[in-house]
Design a protein around this motif. Structure first.
Motif, PDB file in Angstrom:
ATOM      1  N   MET A 136       0.833  -1.197   0.000  1.00 29.82           N
ATOM      2  CA  MET A 136       0.000   0.000   0.000  1.00 29.82           C
ATOM      3  C   MET A 136       0.869   1.248   0.000  1.00 29.82           C
ATOM      4  SD  MET A 136      -2.601   1.542   2.895  1.00 29.82           S
ATOM      5  CE  MET A 136      -4.003   0.490   2.609  1.00 29.82           C
ATOM      6  N   PHE A 137       0.417   2.278  -0.717  1.00 31.18           N
ATOM      7  CA  PHE A 137       1.019   3.605  -0.643  1.00 31.18           C
ATOM      8  C   PHE A 137       0.468   4.291   0.608  1.00 31.18           C
ATOM      9  CE2 PHE A 137       1.922   2.610  -4.971  1.00 31.18           C
ATOM     10  CZ  PHE A 137       2.916   3.475  -5.415  1.00 31.18           C
ATOM     11  N   THR A 138       0.996   3.932   1.782  1.00 22.98           N
ATOM     12  CA  THR A 138       0.500   4.548   3.011  1.00 22.98           C
ATOM     13  C   THR A 138       0.877   6.023   3.042  1.00 22.98           C
ATOM     14  OG1 THR A 138       2.498   3.792   4.147  1.00 22.98           O
ATOM     15  CG2 THR A 138       0.507   2.441   4.382  1.00 22.98           C
ATOM     16  N   SER A 139       0.014   6.818   3.679  1.00 29.17           N
ATOM     17  CA  SER A 139       0.237   8.254   3.742  1.00 29.17           C
ATOM     18  C   SER A 139      -0.437   8.803   4.989  1.00 29.17           C
ATOM     19  CB  SER A 139      -0.341   8.941   2.497  1.00 29.17           C
ATOM     20  OG  SER A 139      -1.759   8.955   2.549  1.00 29.17           O
ATOM     21  N   ALA A 140      -0.350  10.115   5.153  1.00 32.48           N
ATOM     22  CA  ALA A 140      -1.005  10.759   6.289  1.00 32.48           C
ATOM     23  C   ALA A 140      -2.520  10.646   6.213  1.00 32.48           C
ATOM     24  CB  ALA A 140      -0.587  12.228   6.356  1.00 32.48           C
ATOM     25  N   ASP A 141      -3.047  10.290   5.040  1.00 33.22           N
ATOM     26  CA  ASP A 141      -4.498  10.182   4.846  1.00 33.22           C
ATOM     27  C   ASP A 141      -4.993   8.739   4.854  1.00 33.22           C
ATOM     28  OD1 ASP A 141      -4.755  13.000   4.492  1.00 33.22           O
ATOM     29  OD2 ASP A 141      -3.989  12.763   2.449  1.00 33.22           O
ATOM     30  N   SER A 142      -4.108   7.775   5.102  1.00 33.06           N
ATOM     31  CA  SER A 142      -4.494   6.366   5.043  1.00 33.06           C
ATOM     32  C   SER A 142      -4.354   5.722   6.416  1.00 33.06           C
ATOM     33  CB  SER A 142      -3.603   5.617   4.045  1.00 33.06           C
ATOM     34  OG  SER A 142      -2.313   5.379   4.598  1.00 33.06           O
ATOM     35  N   ILE A 143      -4.690   4.444   6.487  1.00 31.71           N
ATOM     36  CA  ILE A 143      -4.357   3.650   7.656  1.00 31.71           C
ATOM     37  C   ILE A 143      -2.859   3.757   7.912  1.00 31.71           C
ATOM     38  CG2 ILE A 143      -4.035   1.579   6.252  1.00 31.71           C
ATOM     39  CD1 ILE A 143      -5.092  -0.095   8.576  1.00 31.71           C
ATOM     40  N   SER A 144      -2.443   3.724   9.163  1.00 32.89           N
ATOM     41  CA  SER A 144      -1.019   3.857   9.464  1.00 32.89           C
ATOM     42  C   SER A 144      -0.293   2.561   9.138  1.00 32.89           C
ATOM     43  CB  SER A 144      -0.821   4.191  10.942  1.00 32.89           C
ATOM     44  OG  SER A 144      -1.110   3.068  11.754  1.00 32.89           O
ATOM     45  N   PRO A 145       1.017   2.618   8.857  1.00 36.64           N
ATOM     46  CA  PRO A 145       1.774   1.381   8.625  1.00 36.64           C
ATOM     47  C   PRO A 145       1.696   0.406   9.798  1.00 36.64           C
ATOM     48  CG  PRO A 145       3.036   3.274   7.886  1.00 36.64           C
ATOM     49  CD  PRO A 145       1.845   3.818   8.621  1.00 36.64           C
ATOM     50  N   ALA A 146       1.694   0.943  11.029  1.00 42.14           N
ATOM     51  CA  ALA A 146       1.604   0.074  12.204  1.00 42.14           C
ATOM     52  C   ALA A 146       0.268  -0.657  12.235  1.00 42.14           C
ATOM     53  CB  ALA A 146       1.805   0.886  13.473  1.00 42.14           C
ATOM     54  N   ASP A 147      -0.823   0.066  12.032  1.00 42.08           N
ATOM     55  CA  ASP A 147      -2.142  -0.559  12.036  1.00 42.08           C
ATOM     56  C   ASP A 147      -2.296  -1.527  10.868  1.00 42.08           C
ATOM     57  OD1 ASP A 147      -2.968   0.697  14.341  1.00 42.08           O
ATOM     58  OD2 ASP A 147      -4.029   2.320  13.308  1.00 42.08           O
ATOM     59  N   LEU A 148      -1.765  -1.160   9.708  1.00 40.35           N
ATOM     60  CA  LEU A 148      -1.843  -2.044   8.548  1.00 40.35           C
ATOM     61  C   LEU A 148      -1.106  -3.348   8.819  1.00 40.35           C
ATOM     62  CD1 LEU A 148      -2.617  -2.620   5.619  1.00 40.35           C
ATOM     63  CD2 LEU A 148      -0.588  -1.346   4.896  1.00 40.35           C
ATOM     64  N   GLY A 149       0.076  -3.242   9.420  1.00 44.86           N
ATOM     65  CA  GLY A 149       0.820  -4.443   9.748  1.00 44.86           C
ATOM     66  C   GLY A 149       0.064  -5.329  10.716  1.00 44.86           C
ATOM     67  N   ALA A 150      -0.513  -4.719  11.747  1.00 44.05           N
ATOM     68  CA  ALA A 150      -1.255  -5.498  12.740  1.00 44.05           C
ATOM     69  C   ALA A 150      -2.466  -6.181  12.122  1.00 44.05           C
ATOM     70  CB  ALA A 150      -1.675  -4.592  13.895  1.00 44.05           C
ATOM     71  N   VAL A 151      -3.196  -5.470  11.264  1.00 42.84           N
ATOM     72  CA  VAL A 151      -4.383  -6.041  10.617  1.00 42.84           C
ATOM     73  C   VAL A 151      -3.986  -7.184   9.685  1.00 42.84           C
ATOM     74  CG1 VAL A 151      -6.219  -5.557   8.944  1.00 42.84           C
ATOM     75  CG2 VAL A 151      -5.774  -3.954  10.810  1.00 42.84           C
ATOM     76  N   ALA A 152      -2.938  -6.978   8.889  1.00 45.62           N
ATOM     77  CA  ALA A 152      -2.503  -8.029   7.959  1.00 45.62           C
ATOM     78  C   ALA A 152      -2.023  -9.261   8.714  1.00 45.62           C
ATOM     79  CB  ALA A 152      -1.395  -7.489   7.055  1.00 45.62           C
ATOM     80  N   GLU A 153      -1.277  -9.061   9.788  1.00 37.21           N
ATOM     81  CA  GLU A 153      -0.799 -10.196  10.576  1.00 37.21           C
ATOM     82  C   GLU A 153      -1.961 -10.935  11.228  1.00 37.21           C
ATOM     83  OE1 GLU A 153       3.027 -10.263  12.971  1.00 37.21           O
ATOM     84  OE2 GLU A 153       1.540  -9.953  14.571  1.00 37.21           O
ATOM     85  N   GLU A 154      -2.911 -10.190  11.762  1.00 42.48           N
ATOM     86  CA  GLU A 154      -4.074 -10.803  12.416  1.00 42.48           C
ATOM     87  C   GLU A 154      -4.841 -11.702  11.457  1.00 42.48           C
ATOM     88  OE1 GLU A 154      -8.336  -9.394  14.429  1.00 42.48           O
ATOM     89  OE2 GLU A 154      -6.785  -7.925  13.976  1.00 42.48           O
ATOM     90  N   HIS A 155      -4.850 -11.332  10.169  1.00 40.53           N
ATOM     91  CA  HIS A 155      -5.605 -12.102   9.181  1.00 40.53           C
ATOM     92  C   HIS A 155      -4.747 -13.151   8.468  1.00 40.53           C
ATOM     93  CE1 HIS A 155      -8.464  -8.824   9.877  1.00 40.53           C
ATOM     94  NE2 HIS A 155      -9.384  -9.650   9.396  1.00 40.53           N
ATOM     95  N   GLY A 156      -3.549 -13.389   8.986  1.00 41.75           N
ATOM     96  CA  GLY A 156      -2.757 -14.518   8.525  1.00 41.75           C
ATOM     97  C   GLY A 156      -1.862 -14.281   7.328  1.00 41.75           C
ATOM     98  N   PHE A 157      -1.647 -13.025   6.928  1.00 39.53           N
ATOM     99  CA  PHE A 157      -0.809 -12.781   5.759  1.00 39.53           C
ATOM    100  C   PHE A 157       0.666 -12.936   6.114  1.00 39.53           C
ATOM    101  CE2 PHE A 157      -4.788 -10.990   4.352  1.00 39.53           C
ATOM    102  CZ  PHE A 157      -4.823 -11.386   3.032  1.00 39.53           C
ATOM    103  N   GLU A 158       1.418 -13.403   5.129  1.00 40.70           N
ATOM    104  CA  GLU A 158       2.833 -13.727   5.336  1.00 40.70           C
ATOM    105  C   GLU A 158       3.735 -12.506   5.288  1.00 40.70           C
ATOM    106  OE1 GLU A 158       6.750 -14.800   3.083  1.00 40.70           O
ATOM    107  OE2 GLU A 158       5.000 -13.665   2.416  1.00 40.70           O
ATOM    108  N   SER A 159       3.373 -11.497   4.496  1.00 43.98           N
ATOM    109  CA  SER A 159       4.272 -10.358   4.309  1.00 43.98           C
ATOM    110  C   SER A 159       3.481  -9.115   3.929  1.00 43.98           C
ATOM    111  CB  SER A 159       5.316 -10.677   3.224  1.00 43.98           C
ATOM    112  OG  SER A 159       4.691 -11.142   2.038  1.00 43.98           O
ATOM    113  N   LEU A 160       4.139  -7.975   4.099  1.00 44.54           N
ATOM    114  CA  LEU A 160       3.551  -6.667   3.816  1.00 44.54           C
ATOM    115  C   LEU A 160       4.632  -5.811   3.172  1.00 44.54           C
ATOM    116  CD1 LEU A 160       1.276  -4.523   4.190  1.00 44.54           C
ATOM    117  CD2 LEU A 160       2.255  -4.069   6.458  1.00 44.54           C
ATOM    118  N   PHE A 161       4.284  -5.179   2.046  1.00 46.18           N
ATOM    119  CA  PHE A 161       5.275  -4.425   1.283  1.00 46.18           C
ATOM    120  C   PHE A 161       4.872  -2.956   1.145  1.00 46.18           C
ATOM    121  CE2 PHE A 161       6.068  -8.768   0.101  1.00 46.18           C
ATOM    122  CZ  PHE A 161       7.436  -8.833  -0.145  1.00 46.18           C
TER     123      PHE A 161
END
Length: 285
Positions: free
Chosen positions: A1-26
């Motif tokens: 994702m092109f994270t930005s000041a207007d999007s979900i934060s990288p920290a929250d995105l990482g937590a959500v992706a990990e919670e749902h079982g994804f292997e990696s985040l780019f």
């Protein structure tokens, strides 16, 4: 994702992706977008807004790594031609240490000539510059007293810590689809990251039919295996960036030898992103 000041934060995105079982985040990389002269093509007038507002990927990776414990964090791709290799080597090694060895280092030479020139890089020599900087960073990561003497990168012995957890380095995934990319992968990479055009989403009305690029991709995966074997290397994994979010397409990718598929996430706020991640998790179950 092109994270930005207007999007979900990288920290929250990482937590959500990990919670749902994804292997990696780019995370992607653009330090800036030149305005250009307004002509059609690669000027700043043609690129989407999220190219202009994207967070720095090194900082975004660090935030995601600290908010998670198992998911891998990576760049797709880091424009190494636009970054100082000594500084970048320390940044990547630091994140690999702080994440206990979870970095995937996708690298690319870049496509925006004006952006490269603003960093003092000659677009005509970008592929050599990419190789030399990756080789120089590898020396820093793997040697206590590192030196590198190339045409475009040159430094005498130096000390630089930390060293990455992953030895001799975090996996280097070489991005691109040009005619010589496979040889670059074999020469200085640990995997290939081809790109599929488009921004399809899991909620779109997708047919899942075979796309034209898949014939080329399948052929080039076979060619990569041959080149790697000729060079005395084992199988080099393939990470498809922006894969089609349809079960039939994912099955074809697997059968042709793709090892990892990276989905494109729109630059959305928290709630919308959670819904997208949940839909993708259902797709890949």
């Amino acid at each position: 994702m092109f994270t930005s000041a207007d999007s979900i934060s990288p920290a929250d995105l990482g937590a959500v992706a990990e919670e749902h079982g994804f292997e990696s985040l780019f995370f992607p990389d653009h330090t800036h977008v030149p305005l250009g002269n307004g002509t059609s093509g690669y000027s700043g007038h043609d690129v989407p807004t999220y190219y202009r507002t994207v967070f720095d990927p090194v900082v975004a990776m660090s935030c995601a790594a600290q908010a998670t414990s198992t998911i891998k964090v990576g760049t797709a791709v880091c424009l190494v031609t636009q970054r100082d290799p000594i500084i970048l080597a320390k940044q990547v090694a630091t994140i690999d240490q702080l994440s206990s060895g979870r970095v995937l280092f996708g690298v690319g030479a870049g496509w925006n000539d004006e952006e490269m020139r603003n960093h003092g890089a000659d677009p005509a020599g970008r592929f050599r510059l990419l190789r030399e900087r990756v080789e120089a960073m590898t020396a820093i990561w793997s040697q206590e007293e590192a030196a590198y003497h190339g045409k475009l990168v040159d430094f005498d012995p130096l000390w630089s810590w930390p060293k990455p957890v992953q030895r001799p380095r975090p996996p280097v995934l070489v991005g691109g689809g040009g005619p010589e990319v496979l040889r670059r992968v074999v020469t200085f990479g640990d995997g290939w990251m081809p790109f599929r055009a488009g921004t399809d989403q899991v909620g779109d009305n997708l047919s899942g039919r075979r796309e034209d690029f898949e014939d080329v991709l399948e052929h080039r995966i076979r060619k990569l295996r041959i080149l790697a074997a000729e060079a005395g290397r084992g199988p080099l994994p393939v990470t498809l960036f922006n894969g089609c979010p349809h079960r039939a397409a994912l099955d074809r990718y697997r059968d042709m030898g793709v090892d990892r598929v990276v989905f494109w996430l729109p630059t959305d706020e928290y709630g919308e992103t959670v819904e997208t991640v949940e839909a993708l998790a259902r797709l890949v179950q």
